[in-house]
Structure formats: C-alpha cells, structure tokens
Design a protein around this motif. Structure first.
Motif, PDB file in Angstrom:
ATOM      1  N   LYS A 207       0.821  -1.214   0.000  1.00 16.92           N
ATOM      2  CA  LYS A 207       0.000   0.000   0.000  1.00 16.92           C
ATOM      3  C   LYS A 207       0.855   1.264   0.000  1.00 16.92           C
ATOM      4  CE  LYS A 207      -1.970  -1.153   3.907  1.00 16.92           C
ATOM      5  NZ  LYS A 207      -1.248  -2.403   4.174  1.00 16.92           N
ATOM      6  N   THR A 208       1.793   1.324   0.959  1.00 17.55           N
ATOM      7  CA  THR A 208       2.639   2.504   1.046  1.00 17.55           C
ATOM      8  C   THR A 208       3.489   2.646  -0.208  1.00 17.55           C
ATOM      9  OG1 THR A 208       2.693   2.361   3.445  1.00 17.55           O
ATOM     10  CG2 THR A 208       4.460   3.598   2.405  1.00 17.55           C
ATOM     11  N   THR A 209       3.969   1.506  -0.699  1.00 21.86           N
ATOM     12  CA  THR A 209       4.778   1.534  -1.916  1.00 21.86           C
ATOM     13  C   THR A 209       3.970   2.120  -3.071  1.00 21.86           C
ATOM     14  OG1 THR A 209       5.916  -0.427  -1.108  1.00 21.86           O
ATOM     15  CG2 THR A 209       6.187   0.111  -3.439  1.00 21.86           C
ATOM     16  N   LEU A 210       2.706   1.690  -3.187  1.00 23.99           N
ATOM     17  CA  LEU A 210       1.855   2.206  -4.260  1.00 23.99           C
ATOM     18  C   LEU A 210       1.659   3.717  -4.111  1.00 23.99           C
ATOM     19  CD1 LEU A 210      -0.058   1.973  -6.648  1.00 23.99           C
ATOM     20  CD2 LEU A 210      -1.871   1.229  -5.093  1.00 23.99           C
ATOM     21  N   LEU A 211       1.335   4.133  -2.888  1.00 23.96           N
ATOM     22  CA  LEU A 211       1.111   5.562  -2.654  1.00 23.96           C
ATOM     23  C   LEU A 211       2.364   6.365  -3.025  1.00 23.96           C
ATOM     24  CD1 LEU A 211      -1.271   7.247  -1.086  1.00 23.96           C
ATOM     25  CD2 LEU A 211       0.566   7.598   0.537  1.00 23.96           C
ATOM     26  N   HIS A 212       3.510   5.879  -2.597  1.00 22.31           N
ATOM     27  CA  HIS A 212       4.760   6.589  -2.875  1.00 22.31           C
ATOM     28  C   HIS A 212       5.075   6.620  -4.367  1.00 22.31           C
ATOM     29  CE1 HIS A 212       6.581   6.348   1.467  1.00 22.31           C
ATOM     30  NE2 HIS A 212       5.431   7.005   1.396  1.00 22.31           N
ATOM     31  N   ALA A 213       4.753   5.539  -5.051  1.00 20.15           N
ATOM     32  CA  ALA A 213       5.008   5.522  -6.492  1.00 20.15           C
ATOM     33  C   ALA A 213       4.054   6.479  -7.208  1.00 20.15           C
ATOM     34  CB  ALA A 213       4.853   4.109  -7.043  1.00 20.15           C
ATOM     35  N   LEU A 214       2.781   6.516  -6.777  1.00 22.40           N
ATOM     36  CA  LEU A 214       1.812   7.424  -7.395  1.00 22.40           C
ATOM     37  C   LEU A 214       2.233   8.875  -7.193  1.00 22.40           C
ATOM     38  CD1 LEU A 214      -1.610   5.841  -6.290  1.00 22.40           C
ATOM     39  CD2 LEU A 214      -0.498   5.671  -8.542  1.00 22.40           C
ATOM     40  N   ALA A 215       2.772   9.159  -6.004  1.00 26.96           N
ATOM     41  CA  ALA A 215       3.060  10.551  -5.640  1.00 26.96           C
ATOM     42  C   ALA A 215       4.467  10.980  -6.053  1.00 26.96           C
ATOM     43  CB  ALA A 215       2.884  10.737  -4.136  1.00 26.96           C
ATOM     44  N   GLY A 216       5.196  10.104  -6.724  1.00 28.92           N
ATOM     45  CA  GLY A 216       6.530  10.501  -7.163  1.00 28.92           C
ATOM     46  C   GLY A 216       7.554  10.566  -6.046  1.00 28.92           C
ATOM     47  N   ILE A 217       7.264   9.904  -4.924  1.00 28.97           N
ATOM     48  CA  ILE A 217       8.260   9.856  -3.842  1.00 28.97           C
ATOM     49  C   ILE A 217       9.316   8.807  -4.188  1.00 28.97           C
ATOM     50  CG2 ILE A 217       8.601   9.192  -1.413  1.00 28.97           C
ATOM     51  CD1 ILE A 217       5.852  10.479  -0.838  1.00 28.97           C
ATOM     52  N   ILE A 218       8.864   7.686  -4.764  1.00 26.69           N
ATOM     53  CA  ILE A 218       9.831   6.733  -5.301  1.00 26.69           C
ATOM     54  C   ILE A 218       9.580   6.564  -6.794  1.00 26.69           C
ATOM     55  CG2 ILE A 218      10.162   5.424  -3.151  1.00 26.69           C
ATOM     56  CD1 ILE A 218       8.185   3.357  -4.241  1.00 26.69           C
ATOM     57  N   THR A 219      10.582   6.138  -7.521  1.00 20.65           N
ATOM     58  CA  THR A 219      10.423   5.905  -8.949  1.00 20.65           C
ATOM     59  C   THR A 219      10.172   4.418  -9.164  1.00 20.65           C
ATOM     60  OG1 THR A 219      12.067   7.617  -9.285  1.00 20.65           O
ATOM     61  CG2 THR A 219      11.502   6.291 -11.185  1.00 20.65           C
TER      62      THR A 219
ATOM     63  N   ASP B  35      -1.357   8.520   4.094  1.00 17.29           N
ATOM     64  CA  ASP B  35      -0.957   7.162   4.473  1.00 17.29           C
ATOM     65  C   ASP B  35      -1.330   6.934   5.928  1.00 17.29           C
ATOM     66  OD1 ASP B  35       0.104   4.656   4.703  1.00 17.29           O
ATOM     67  OD2 ASP B  35       2.089   5.174   3.932  1.00 17.29           O
ATOM     68  N   GLU B  36      -2.374   6.146   6.143  1.00 22.14           N
ATOM     69  CA  GLU B  36      -2.896   5.879   7.483  1.00 22.14           C
ATOM     70  C   GLU B  36      -2.999   7.150   8.326  1.00 22.14           C
ATOM     71  OE1 GLU B  36      -1.413   2.364   9.301  1.00 22.14           O
ATOM     72  OE2 GLU B  36      -0.668   1.579   7.402  1.00 22.14           O
ATOM     73  N   PRO B  37      -3.754   8.127   7.819  1.00 22.73           N
ATOM     74  CA  PRO B  37      -3.812   9.422   8.508  1.00 22.73           C
ATOM     75  C   PRO B  37      -4.472   9.323   9.876  1.00 22.73           C
ATOM     76  CG  PRO B  37      -5.482   9.350   6.796  1.00 22.73           C
ATOM     77  CD  PRO B  37      -4.626   8.114   6.630  1.00 22.73           C
ATOM     78  N   THR B  38      -5.258   8.266  10.073  1.00 25.50           N
ATOM     79  CA  THR B  38      -5.956   8.144  11.358  1.00 25.50           C
ATOM     80  C   THR B  38      -5.391   6.992  12.169  1.00 25.50           C
ATOM     81  OG1 THR B  38      -7.634   6.720  10.384  1.00 25.50           O
ATOM     82  CG2 THR B  38      -8.084   9.068  10.365  1.00 25.50           C
ATOM     83  N   GLY B  39      -4.277   6.452  11.694  1.00 26.25           N
ATOM     84  CA  GLY B  39      -3.720   5.254  12.311  1.00 26.25           C
ATOM     85  C   GLY B  39      -3.362   5.418  13.777  1.00 26.25           C
ATOM     86  N   ALA B  40      -3.037   6.666  14.178  1.00 25.99           N
ATOM     87  CA  ALA B  40      -2.595   6.861  15.557  1.00 25.99           C
ATOM     88  C   ALA B  40      -3.687   7.477  16.434  1.00 25.99           C
ATOM     89  CB  ALA B  40      -1.348   7.739  15.567  1.00 25.99           C
TER      90      ALA B  40
ATOM     91  N   VAL C 110      -6.380  10.187  -2.191  1.00 28.28           N
ATOM     92  CA  VAL C 110      -5.966   8.780  -2.183  1.00 28.28           C
ATOM     93  C   VAL C 110      -5.507   8.473  -0.771  1.00 28.28           C
ATOM     94  CG1 VAL C 110      -4.388   7.050  -3.119  1.00 28.28           C
ATOM     95  CG2 VAL C 110      -5.200   8.922  -4.584  1.00 28.28           C
ATOM     96  N   VAL C 111      -6.190   7.516  -0.113  1.00 27.86           N
ATOM     97  CA  VAL C 111      -5.867   7.285   1.287  1.00 27.86           C
ATOM     98  C   VAL C 111      -5.595   5.803   1.556  1.00 27.86           C
ATOM     99  CG1 VAL C 111      -8.334   7.311   1.846  1.00 27.86           C
ATOM    100  CG2 VAL C 111      -6.673   7.585   3.677  1.00 27.86           C
ATOM    101  N   VAL C 112      -4.433   5.540   2.153  1.00 23.81           N
ATOM    102  CA  VAL C 112      -4.106   4.179   2.583  1.00 23.81           C
ATOM    103  C   VAL C 112      -4.664   3.995   3.980  1.00 23.81           C
ATOM    104  CG1 VAL C 112      -2.229   2.685   3.375  1.00 23.81           C
ATOM    105  CG2 VAL C 112      -1.992   3.953   1.236  1.00 23.81           C
ATOM    106  N   THR C 113      -5.399   2.901   4.187  1.00 26.97           N
ATOM    107  CA  THR C 113      -5.943   2.702   5.531  1.00 26.97           C
ATOM    108  C   THR C 113      -6.128   1.225   5.844  1.00 26.97           C
ATOM    109  OG1 THR C 113      -7.727   3.277   7.040  1.00 26.97           O
ATOM    110  CG2 THR C 113      -8.335   2.946   4.736  1.00 26.97           C
ATOM    111  N   HIS C 114      -6.080   0.908   7.117  1.00 22.38           N
ATOM    112  CA  HIS C 114      -6.396  -0.431   7.594  1.00 22.38           C
ATOM    113  C   HIS C 114      -7.822  -0.484   8.118  1.00 22.38           C
ATOM    114  CE1 HIS C 114      -1.982  -1.473   8.129  1.00 22.38           C
ATOM    115  NE2 HIS C 114      -2.491  -2.453   7.435  1.00 22.38           N
ATOM    116  N   ASP C 115      -8.439   0.691   8.222  1.00 28.67           N
ATOM    117  CA  ASP C 115      -9.689   0.824   8.944  1.00 28.67           C
ATOM    118  C   ASP C 115     -10.872   0.736   7.971  1.00 28.67           C
ATOM    119  OD1 ASP C 115     -11.904   1.734  10.324  1.00 28.67           O
ATOM    120  OD2 ASP C 115     -10.777   3.212  11.485  1.00 28.67           O
TER     121      ASP C 115
END
Ligand SMILES: Nc1ncnc2c1ncn2[C@@H]1O[C@H](COP(=O)(O)OP(=O)(O)OP(=O)(O)O)[C@@H](O)[C@H]1O
Ligand SMILES: [Mg+2]
Lengths: 239, 463
Positions: A48-60, A174-179, A204-209
């Motif tokens: 999930k995080t990998t996808l988000l980072h790839a979409l947002a240009g944080i990783i290539t 990325d898990e904005p409400t996780g904490a 675009v939100v990554v979540t477990h909830d």
C-alpha cells in the motif's frame, strides 16, 4: 503507452516496484478522477505505502508509469528530475502521514503556511491563507500554539491544512488516522474528505480501517503487490 | 535492579552466567558499521582525533613555557600560556562532549529497541559506553599521530624571536598517555550522561511543550557591569604605565567573560526574536525558531568563541599598541609573542567550535531523521533544509564572535582607535583570523551534508 483519461487527475499503468528479493508492487493500474476518494486497503506488507509513494513521485517505479494532470498540462512523473518531482509534490500534491511530521519548533500557523512560503508567497499572504484553512478545519484560535501543545487529532488537522493550503488537487494520505482513537479518527476523516474532494480535487488514502475506507467513494485492495480481482479495472465502484 | 527482573518488572530470561560475553557480542553486532552509519562513526572519531591533537599541541606549548630559558619573562609567559589554556578549555570540553553524545546517539534507536526487548539498563549503558570509549580511543590514537606529524609545522611558529623548533612542544610519553586516557574517560562519562534518556524511557523522544524563555534580567545585570567597567577603565586615563595596561587587560578579561556568559543566551534569544518577526522565507523562519527553541544550546556551542574573540580584541589591541610604541627589545619580543599566542588561540578555538558544530549537526540530523524524511516527501527542497540548518548555526556564530569582539573594542575604546590608526597591520591579522575561523565553521557545516543525503537516501530506516 498509457491511455490517459481526460477526466483523470492521475493515471498509473502497470506500476511495478522491485526491491532486492521482493516485488513490492506488481503491475498495478489505477486511475483517480476529480472529486473521487480512493481507499487503498490490504494486509500489512501488501504494498500500500509503496503504491502511494510511487503514485506521488516519492519513489520511482521499476517499470510502468504515472501520468498526472497539473495546471501546466499532463506530466509523466517518472520522466521528471529529482528536483522537479520535489516541486511537483510541493506544489501539486498534498500529503498527510500517520505522524503529522510537522516541524515541532514552528507554531500551528507557521506549519500550515510553510508550503506557500516555499512557493515564494509573502509571509502575510501565506499566513492569511493558512488562517482560512485552519478555521475551516476547526482550529481557529489555536494558530499561535506550538505543535507539542496540540492533541493528536488537532495535529493531524494541521497536517491536513498544510496539505491543502497550496490548493493542491491531489491529496495523498498514508494511514492518517492510524494513531488516533475511533472518535477522533472519524472527525479527522470527515475533515480530510471534505477538504480534499470538493472543487474537483481527489484523495488517495491508505488505511487499515474498514470504517474509514467505507466513507471513500472507492476501495482498491492490494494483495502481494497486485490489485485484488474485482477492483482491478478500477472504476466499477465509483460512487 | 536485580539479575532476574527488568525495571519494568517483567521477569528476565534465565540468569546469564557469562555476563561479559553477550554484551560484547551485542556491542559488536550493534557497532558494525553499516553503509549508512559510516559518517556517524567517522565524525565522532575525527572529532576525538582533532580534540586530542589540539589538546596535546596546546599542552606541549604550555609546557614549553614552563621550561622557558628567559629568566626575566618566564613568569609572564607562564601566566599567558595558562590564560590561553583556560580559554581553550570551554570549546574543548564542548567538543569532546559533542563527540561522545554523537557516538552514543547513533545507536539510540537500536538501544531503545534492545531496551524494549528487555535488555537491562545496565547492559544498554555498558554497550554504549564501550562503543564510545572504543571510538574515542581510536580517535585519540590518530590524534597523537596528527600531533606528532604537526610538530615540525608548529615548530615554525616564532616565540622569543625565533622559531621554537619541532622538539619544543613534544610532551613526554607519560603525559601523552595521560591525556589520551583522560579523553577516553571523558568520552565514557559523556556517553553515560547522553544515554540517561534512553535508559529512563525507551520510547525516547518527546516534544517539549513550550519554548523556553530567557530572562531579560540577564541583560540588565550585564549592562550594569559593562557600564561600571567602562567607567572604571576610562578613569585609567591615557594608560600611564605598562602595569596599568596589564591590570586593565586582566580586569577587562574577567569582566568580559562573566558578562558574556550571563548575557549570551539572552542575546541569542533576542536576535532570534527579531529574525523571527522579519523572516520572509521558510529557511529564515525555521532557523529563527530553531534558535528560539534552545538559545542556551545555541549559546553553548559558540560560547568558547565569545571569550576568545573578546580576549583577541582586547589583548590584540593592547599588544599592537605596545609593539608600535617600541621600548626595550625584549619587551617588543614579548609583545609579538603575545600576539602570536592570541592568533593561535583564536584559530584553535574556531577549529574546535567548527568540529563541535560538525558533530552536533550530525547528531541533530540523526535525531530528526523522521522529520527530514517527511519534509523531503512533502517536497521541501533540500536547499531550504540546508539553508535553515546553516542559518541556525552561522547567525549565532557571527553575532557571538563579532559581538564579543565589538564589546572588547568598546572596553578598550581609546586604545583600539589609536591602534587602528597606528598599527593597522596588526589588527588586520587578527581580523583575518576571524575570517578564517568563520570559514572553518561553514566548512564543518558542509561536511555534515552527506549525513542528510544518507538519511534521505535511506528513508525506510526512518519509520
Ligand atoms: N525500501 C525497501 N526496501 C526493501 N523492501 C521494501 C522497501 N520498502 C518496502 N519494502 C517491502 O515491500 C513490501 C510492501 O511494503 P509496503 O510498505 O508498501 O507495505 P504496506 O502495505 O504499506 O504495509 P503496512 O500496512 O505494514 O504499512 C514489503 O514486503 C516490504 O518489506
Ligand atoms: Mg504502509
């Protein structure tokens, strides 16, 4: 080449991210349209995080591409230089992470107005915009507080203000409400959904909830780096 | 604490019979330099090497004066070298403390993990202290080599009218060994102090609730002392005799040191306030807030320079004036020697502050790893990060060194004006020493950039 839907803010095709020994993402296609909120779900380690980072240009990504609609037109993210990607993230995207990652020495208003300062706005203009966003997120009166003087939910709302203040059209979370506890989590999610999807924007939100995901207009599920069955085409569940 | 329970009350594993062995093994596992930790291993090592080399050189120089052949002036030389040593103690102590803190901190996260896994506080301390002491020993040995290698160069410095020669500053092996042991001990003690946080609370970093305030009372007391001193010194008139000058210089020194320490943190706080209200860019805003966050820390890092800068100007002005005035040949030699000593002390102080800055910045970057990675992800340009870091150091540095110099000049105002007109070259050399010193500190900052690069290149270690 990728077909980029004109209504899409972002489209990703055949995204693959490999690390030595693992393929974190394996041929993922995803389109995000204006006004949409997309929840990315899946077990831990599913990418999930990998996808988000790839979409947002944080990783290539190792292969595949991401095309983004910006004010200046269509941009292929992987073709950008490191500093252009940084600028894209700063000016066209907004981010909310599990920990706000706000600068602890700065006050609420200084944190929220930082992206505008970075974009070259004057401090007065930047702070005026920030005040408006903070008020909209229910933080009026807390502008001069330091981050350490806020509750977790308040700090997340400052992060939301920071993500929104430039008028970014795409917000990644990325898990904005996780904490947060469940009541605060609900409030924060409401704030995020309202702020991030009006006026032709998207979230675009990554979540477990599941409850958080249920409030989004679409859910995509990842398993071992691939999209799970039905959602693979991406658009069936658009609300 | 006993061998069977941890501080959390959870029963520990069965009693360990060979205590030393697992600790040694853990230390080795934790100390193995990974690709990312090389610079955090190197930086404190280099800092310890420089500390040792400088300390040995300065001590050697001091010892030289205790064997000084010139009967008549021996006492004066001893006194002055004692003063120079006293001036170097502050930056030296803060440098070795910083080096020890960094070598302790680079393992904080893993040590905290160990702690959470149930390693006893004592084991965690033992691992860290052992590692810090090892790094310090390695650095100190390299420092001895540096010191020996530098003696021919240092020997070129003229004292007593001729180059002192390489042999002059050589200490006896016993002294060298004693200094090395002292540095390793200091490293171990600083590591214990630096670690208290991890041992007490494994979850470590917390955010302070409110920015500290520094009382304006400091300024008031400081101002009163300066005015009294100024008036007193002016009453010496046209400085009738050398004795009066010596008294004036000694008084100005003592007063200056006291006032600077009292006022320093408050002045830094004030500068930061002004910069905050004027900040129009992100880097200025962040730098001002960083200074405001911990004015005392910002002060401590550069306070060694305050004393030295102050003395350099007061003393430098005095001797420039006296050299120009002429007099008996042996006195002129003495005065040139004092000027040489001043310049050496100034440059050595800057060198130590530069090393402290490098080491402290490396620790700071590692401390804020998560934040830096997060800011990079949201698109904060790397240049802004670097500029904010640099401003947070260079602004206090410039204000403290140049401010103390100005305060010194004010205290010996008539003399300073006179020396500027009659002996500009002498003062120029001192000004040059300031410029070189400030350049050294900015170099140290540049040297910490790879730490940021590495942190941003390995974001996965941040979470
Ligand atoms: N920098 C990296 N180097 C090597 N492997 C990585 C790296 N980042 C992620 N991975 C691997 O890629 C896979 C997907 O990781 P990712 O962080 O995207 O999972 P996730 O779905 O976000 O999990 P979680 O819910 O726990 O946050 C995992 O197997 C992970 O170990
Ligand atoms: Mg994740």
């Amino acid at each position: 080449m990728n077909f980029h839907d004109p209504a899409a803010l972002l489209s990703a095709s055949r995204l693959t991210v490999s690390y030595p020994g693992t393929r974190a993402l394996d041929g993922v296609d995803l389109t995000v349209r204006a006004g949409e909120s997309v929840a990315i779900m899946g077990p831990s380690g599913s990418g999930k995080t990998t996808l988000l980072h790839a979409l947002a240009g944080i990783i290539t990504p190792t292969s595949g591409e991401v095309i983004v609609t910006t004010e200046a037109g269509l941009v292929t993210v992987s073709a950008l230089s490191e500093s252009d990607r940084s600028r894209l993230r700063r000016e066209d995207f907004g981010f909310v992470f599990q920990q706000g990652l706000l600068i602890p020495e700065l006050t609420v208003i200084e944190n929220a107005s930082l992206p505008l300062l970075l974009a070259g706005q004057s401090r007065a203009t930047a702070e005026a915009h920030a005040v408006a966003w903070l008020a909209r997120l229910g933080l009026a009166g807390l502008e001069r507080r330091r981050i350490g003087e806020l509750s977790g939910g308040q700090a997340q709302r400052v992060a939301i203000a920071r993500a929104q203040v430039t008028g970014a059209r795409l917000i990644f979370a990325d898990e904005p409400t996780g904490a947060l506890d469940s009541a605060t989590s609900r409030e924060t999610m409401t704030a995020l959904l309202e702020a991030a999807t009006d006026g032709g924007r998207a979230l675009v939100v990554v979540t477990h909830d599941e409850q958080v995901a249920a409030r989004c207009s679409r859910i995509v599920r990842l398993r071992d780096g691939r999209l799970d069955g039905a959602e693979r085409a991406g658009s069936e569940e658009a609300a | 604490m006993t061998a069977t329970t941890t501080t959390t009350g959870i029963p520990a594993r069965p009693a360990r019979s060979r205590r030393g062995a697992p600790i040694a093994r853990l230390t080795w596992m934790l100390a193995r330099p990974g690709a990312d930790s090389l610079s955090t291993l190197l930086l404190p090592g280099v800092a310890f090497a420089v500390t040792t080399a400088l300390l040995l050189t300065v001590a050697g120089g001091g010892a030289m004066f205790w064997r000084w052949p010139d009967e008549e002036w021996a006492a004066t030389y001893q006194l002055l070298s004692g003063l120079a040593l006293a001036l170097l103690v502050i930056p030296l102590a803060s440098l070795s403390g910083a080096a020890a803190r960094l070598s302790a901190r680079r393992r904080d996260d893993r040590l905290a993990t160990l702690r959470l896994l149930g390693a006893t506080g004592r084991a965690v301390v033992a691992i860290t202290v052992l590692e810090s002491a090892l790094i310090a020993s390695a650095g100190a040995v390299i420092g001895v080599v540096l010191y020996l290698a530098a003696t021919p160069l240092v020997g070129l410095i003229p004292f007593g009218g001729a180059p002192i020669g390489a042999a002059a500053i050589l200490l006896s092996p016993l002294w060298v060994a004693a200094i090395v042991v002292a540095i390793v001990l200091l490293a171990a003690v600083s590591a214990v102090v630096g670690l208290r946080k991890v041992v007490i609370s494994p979850l470590g970093v917390r955010l302070k609730q409110s920015a500290p305030r520094v009382s304006w009372l400091r300024m008031l007391v400081g101002a009163v002392v300066v005015i009294v001193a100024f008036v007193t010194l002016q009453s010496f008139g046209v400085l009738p005799s050398y004795t009066a000058i010596a008294v004036a210089i000694a008084a100005a020194f003592a007063i200056g040191v006291g006032v600077l320490n009292l006022v320093g943190p408050w002045v830094i706080w004030l500068i930061a306030r002004v910069q905050l209200s004027r900040a129009g860019t992100a880097q200025k805003l962040i730098a001002a807030r960083t200074m405001l966050e911990a004015p005392k820390v910002a002060w401590r890092q550069v306070s060694g320079l305050a004393m030295t800068s102050f003395v350099a100007v007061v003393g430098g002005t005095g001797v420039s004036f006296l050299i120009k005035e002429g007099g008996p040949a042996d006195q002129v030699v003495l005065f040139s020697d004092v000027r040489t000593g001043i310049i050496i002390t100034l440059v050595a102080s800057f060198l130590m502050v530069a090393c402290s800055v490098g080491v402290n910045q490396a620790s700071a970057v590692l401390d804020r790893r998560d934040l830096y990675v997060g800011l990079d992800r949201v698109g904060m340009p790397r240049g802004v990060l670097e500029a904010a870091r640099a401003r947070g150091i260079m602004v206090p540095l410039a204000w403290v060194s140049l401010g103390s110099a100005a305060l010194g000049a004010l205290l010996v105002f008539p003399l300073a004006g006179y020396a500027l007109i009659t002996a500009p070259a002498s003062l120029l050399v001192i000004a040059l020493a300031f410029a070189v010193g400030i350049a050294l500190v900015s170099l140290a900052l540049v040297a910490t950039r790879p730490v940021v690069t590495r942190v941003l290149e390995h974001p996965e270690r941040a979470q």
